[in-house]
Write an enzyme that holds these catalytic residues in place. Structure first.
Site, PDB file in Angstrom:
ATOM      1  N   HIS A 171       0.837  -1.206   0.000  1.00 48.32           N
ATOM      2  CA  HIS A 171       0.000   0.000   0.000  1.00 48.32           C
ATOM      3  C   HIS A 171       0.873   1.258   0.000  1.00 48.32           C
ATOM      4  O   HIS A 171       0.700   2.154  -0.843  1.00 48.32           O
ATOM      5  CB  HIS A 171      -0.909  -0.022   1.228  1.00 48.32           C
ATOM      6  CG  HIS A 171      -1.785   1.188   1.370  1.00 48.32           C
ATOM      7  ND1 HIS A 171      -3.110   1.199   1.000  1.00 48.32           N
ATOM      8  CD2 HIS A 171      -1.527   2.435   1.837  1.00 48.32           C
ATOM      9  CE1 HIS A 171      -3.625   2.390   1.235  1.00 48.32           C
ATOM     10  NE2 HIS A 171      -2.686   3.178   1.750  1.00 48.32           N
ATOM     11  N   GLU A 172       1.780   1.335   0.947  1.00 50.77           N
ATOM     12  CA  GLU A 172       2.615   2.537   1.047  1.00 50.77           C
ATOM     13  C   GLU A 172       3.527   2.674  -0.165  1.00 50.77           C
ATOM     14  O   GLU A 172       3.836   3.782  -0.599  1.00 50.77           O
ATOM     15  CB  GLU A 172       3.424   2.523   2.341  1.00 50.77           C
ATOM     16  CG  GLU A 172       2.578   2.526   3.612  1.00 50.77           C
ATOM     17  CD  GLU A 172       1.564   3.661   3.675  1.00 50.77           C
ATOM     18  OE1 GLU A 172       1.804   4.724   3.055  1.00 50.77           O
ATOM     19  OE2 GLU A 172       0.527   3.481   4.330  1.00 50.77           O
ATOM     20  N   HIS A 228       1.745   4.518  -2.886  1.00 48.91           N
ATOM     21  CA  HIS A 228       1.886   5.968  -2.721  1.00 48.91           C
ATOM     22  C   HIS A 228       3.247   6.433  -3.239  1.00 48.91           C
ATOM     23  O   HIS A 228       3.361   7.474  -3.902  1.00 48.91           O
ATOM     24  CB  HIS A 228       1.779   6.347  -1.248  1.00 48.91           C
ATOM     25  CG  HIS A 228       0.391   6.366  -0.695  1.00 48.91           C
ATOM     26  ND1 HIS A 228      -0.646   7.059  -1.286  1.00 48.91           N
ATOM     27  CD2 HIS A 228      -0.132   5.804   0.432  1.00 48.91           C
ATOM     28  CE1 HIS A 228      -1.743   6.914  -0.560  1.00 48.91           C
ATOM     29  NE2 HIS A 228      -1.454   6.158   0.483  1.00 48.91           N
ATOM     30  N   HIS A 278       3.394   6.852  -6.886  1.00 51.87           N
ATOM     31  CA  HIS A 278       2.690   8.076  -7.294  1.00 51.87           C
ATOM     32  C   HIS A 278       3.638   9.275  -7.228  1.00 51.87           C
ATOM     33  O   HIS A 278       3.561  10.196  -8.060  1.00 51.87           O
ATOM     34  CB  HIS A 278       1.485   8.273  -6.375  1.00 51.87           C
ATOM     35  CG  HIS A 278       0.390   9.101  -6.955  1.00 51.87           C
ATOM     36  ND1 HIS A 278      -0.789   9.353  -6.288  1.00 51.87           N
ATOM     37  CD2 HIS A 278       0.263   9.756  -8.138  1.00 51.87           C
ATOM     38  CE1 HIS A 278      -1.572  10.112  -7.028  1.00 51.87           C
ATOM     39  NE2 HIS A 278      -0.955  10.369  -8.159  1.00 51.87           N
TER      40      HIS A 278
END
Length: 672
Positions: free
Chosen positions: A463-464, A467, A470
């Site tokens: 998940h991290e 990010h 991105h």
């Protein structure tokens, strides 16, 4: 010489953490804020009429020193705090608020922005420039640029006080999490898997305790609640977990939460909004509180039904153990794990040796390589803590980013997991490449032992890292729209979407290898892991949605004088099952009260999940998880463009249309 104010002659121009001392921060922050104000005033007083170059470009270039110094400070303050840094946070929270107010209340500066806004059709702006102008003007207006006199002064005071309260909320929570621990005797260890015993011993040694300990770190707490057969100890641990921020005394957050809610309501009223939620959601994809409530309630009904059905089964298991009465919140994890082991024929203790932290990091990197061509090489740079690791990210031989991973829990780190950028990508001041940090709270192993993580931890890592992608793949001109600078209910799309690659069978088959033998996870176990992906999803969805609804309703009506009483009312209204608590009760709801980031916005994980379920389906439809065409579209329309367009426009360019809630419910196993 203050190293924070000198040129950073370091690899990738990272902060010279090996030379920085705590005493350097205050002087550097003061100097950087003063420099930013001088730069801003020079823009406001520029003798020529406003142009995009001398106003908007200049605003975007200003504050570079402050961005650099603050990027270093806030990273260490959150991930490696100490009394000196906590004192600096308390000192500078109102200073930062005052500094921002001075900029947003600069009438001459706003007049130049407004002049450009009114003449925007004649300026020949690029679409990106039009977007930046709109965003800058909107931010000034929402920060109170149109207020005058007493209202303007009151707005400044509100924002300053909110900054103080958010900092105090965070530090109170950190103190509660740091101070509480439960020492376990040898008898108390009976029934616990070896990985948890080892982690408890290592944590006890770190704290200087007389034996193994359980703390309120989620990576220790959740497995203890899953595996300990001692109901009395589970209750003690759960109650401590649930009481964070509500223990009375100096670290109690209940009055702080009440004051924050009242000040937010007043702030929204000064700006002409009927509620803080209406103010906050205006710039998000959802737009209105009603749209958020509608989404959450569409999910709530099937989730509660699933949870109640599961609760009935778990209650029978409780009674079979000779315990009369109701299933309690400290029972759910334990009996759910028993049920999972029986129905899916595996448990976390069997799975964990296959989930080595280093192999999961390698898996995340390899997926990024197959999708986007990124390559990761360990590199030696100054770092703020010995546990932190660094990699240079390259593509086709060109530098893309510097990536830092800070994975282990420690008393100086706030709880949770997050991604931040010490430096964001931009082209306005040259080809500036990002420095991106992933911070997690996995249990650190004993010296010389490999780090093993749970399946939920592995999902958090992916998940991290979503990010981080991105940030890394951002390719825009202006800092304002770089990387994760997007609507809050869109920012979780890349992170939640990337979680899906952990569940790709070929990824687990390659990287879920046994810590001792190196053998791949047996196909039989792999099949069971994937088959159990939606196990207990009623519980998980209920605890999340309950928190999201409390957050939304706190900010939709009048601010409650007693948030705990209002929380209880909301949970009764929605019918929260007795044996399930909120994922984040108000006194430790840092998403909502540590700052404005997720206030009225905790729902955003689910709003993004509607899209991530649909987006991964697009890969399946196109030929598989590593379809190069879909990866290119994902980068082109979402990962590289930051906030250059409205989120729904970006998603529609990627997928062709906006999705409904059906894919989410199906993905969670809550619909056929």
């Amino acid at each position: 010489m203050n190293p924070l104010l000198s040129d950073w002659d370091t690899p990738f121009q990272i902060a010279p953490f090996d030379a920085i001392e705590d005493d350097h921060f205050a002087a550097a922050l003061d100097a950087a804020m003063a420099a930013d104000l001088r730069e801003t005033q020079a823009i406001a007083e520029y003798p020529e009429p406003a142009s995009f170059a001398n106003t908007i470009d200049a605003i975007e270039r200003s504050g570079a020193l402050l961005d650099r110094v603050a990027g270093a400070f806030f990273n260490v303050a959150g991930a490696d705090s100490n009394p000196a840094r906590e004192a600096l946070m308390r000192e500078f929270a109102p200073k930062f608020s005052t500094h921002a107010s001075a900029i947003y209340s600069n009438a001459a500066l706003f007049a130049r922005i407004q002049a450009l806004w009114e003449a925007r059709a004649t300026l020949g702006l690029t679409p990106e420039q039009e977007r930046v102008l709109m965003l800058i003007r909107r931010r000034f207006v929402r920060e109170g640029a149109l207020l005058r006199g007493a209202e303007a002064e009151r707005m400044k005071a509100i924002k300053s006080r909110l900054a103080e309260l958010g900092t105090q909320f965070t530090q109170n929570l950190l103190a509660d999490e740091r101070d509480w621990h439960m020492v376990l005797s040898e008898t108390d260890l009976e029934g616990l898997p070896q990985f948890l015993i080892d982690a408890a011993r290592a944590t006890g040694a770190e704290k200087g305790a007389d034996g193994p300990v359980i703390t309120t770190s989620r990576s220790l707490m959740e497995p203890f609640l899953k595996f300990s057969p001692r109901r009395d100890l589970r209750e003690k641990a759960y109650q401590a977990w649930a009481a964070r921020g509500a223990n009375g005394g100096e670290t109690d957050n209940r009055a702080i939460a009440a004051e924050i809610l009242a000040l937010r309501e007043e702030r929204a009223g000064l700006l002409g909004y009927e509620s803080f939620a209406a103010f906050k959601l205006e710039t998000e994809m959802a737009k209105t509180p009603e749209a958020v409530e509608d989404l959450l309630m569409q999910v709530w009904a099937p989730a509660r039904a699933a949870a109640e059905a599961d609760g009935t089964v778990l209650t029978k298991l409780l009674h079979a153990d000779g315990i009369n009465g109701a299933l309690e919140r400290w029972d759910w994890h334990y009996y759910s794990e028993k049920r999972r082991k029986a129905e899916h024929d595996f448990d976390e203790a069997e799975l964990k040796p296959y989930l080595q932290l280093d192999r999961m990091i390698e898996a995340a990197f390899t997926c990024a390589n197959r999708l986007f061509g990124l390559e990761f090489a360990p590199t030696d740079v100054p770092l703020y803590h010995p546990d932190v690791r660094a990699w240079e990210v390259r593509r086709n031989g060109e530098h893309v980013a510097l990536f830092l991973g800070d994975y282990f829990a420690r008393g100086s780190k706030r709880s949770g997991a997050w991604c931040s950028a010490m430096r964001s990508q931009q082209k306005l001041a040259g080809d500036i490449r990002p420095i991106v940090v992933n911070v997690c709270n996995f249990t650190k192993p004993a010296e010389g032992q490999p780090a093993l993580i749970g399946y939920g931890d592995a999902r958090t890592l992916f998940h991290e890292f979503g990010h981080a992608l991105h940030q890394m793949l951002s390719d825009v001109t202006y800092p304002l729209i770089s990387g994760t600078s997007v609507a809050r209910d869109f920012v979780e799309l890349p992170s939640q979407l990337y979680e899906h690659w952990l569940e790709v069978p070929e990824v687990l088959a390659e990287f879920a290898t046994h810590v001792e033998t190196g053998e791949a996870m047996p196909k039989e176990m792999l099949d069971k892991v994937l088959a159990a992906a939606t196990y207990d999803m009623g519980f998980q969805t209920v605890e999340y949605v309950a928190s999201a609804l409390v957050d939304l309703r706190f900010h939709t009506g009048a601010a409650p004088g007693d948030p705990m009483a209002r929380q209880a009312e909301i949970l009764q209204e929605i019918g929260l099952p007795h044996a399930i608590g909120m994922r984040h009760a108000s006194p430790h709801f840092a998403h909502v009260f540590a700052g404005d980031g997720y206030s009225s916005g905790y729902y955003s994980y689910m709003w993004s999940e509607v899209m991530d379920a649909d987006a991964f389906e697009a890969f399946k439809e196109a030929g598989g998880a590593f379809d190069t065409g879909m990866a290119k579209k994902l980068e082109q329309h979402i990962l590289s463009v930051g906030g250059s367009e409205e989120a729904d426009v970006l998603y529609t360019k990627f997928r062709g249309k906006m999705p409904g809630v059906e894919a989410l419910l199906k993905g969670r196993g809550l619909a056929a």
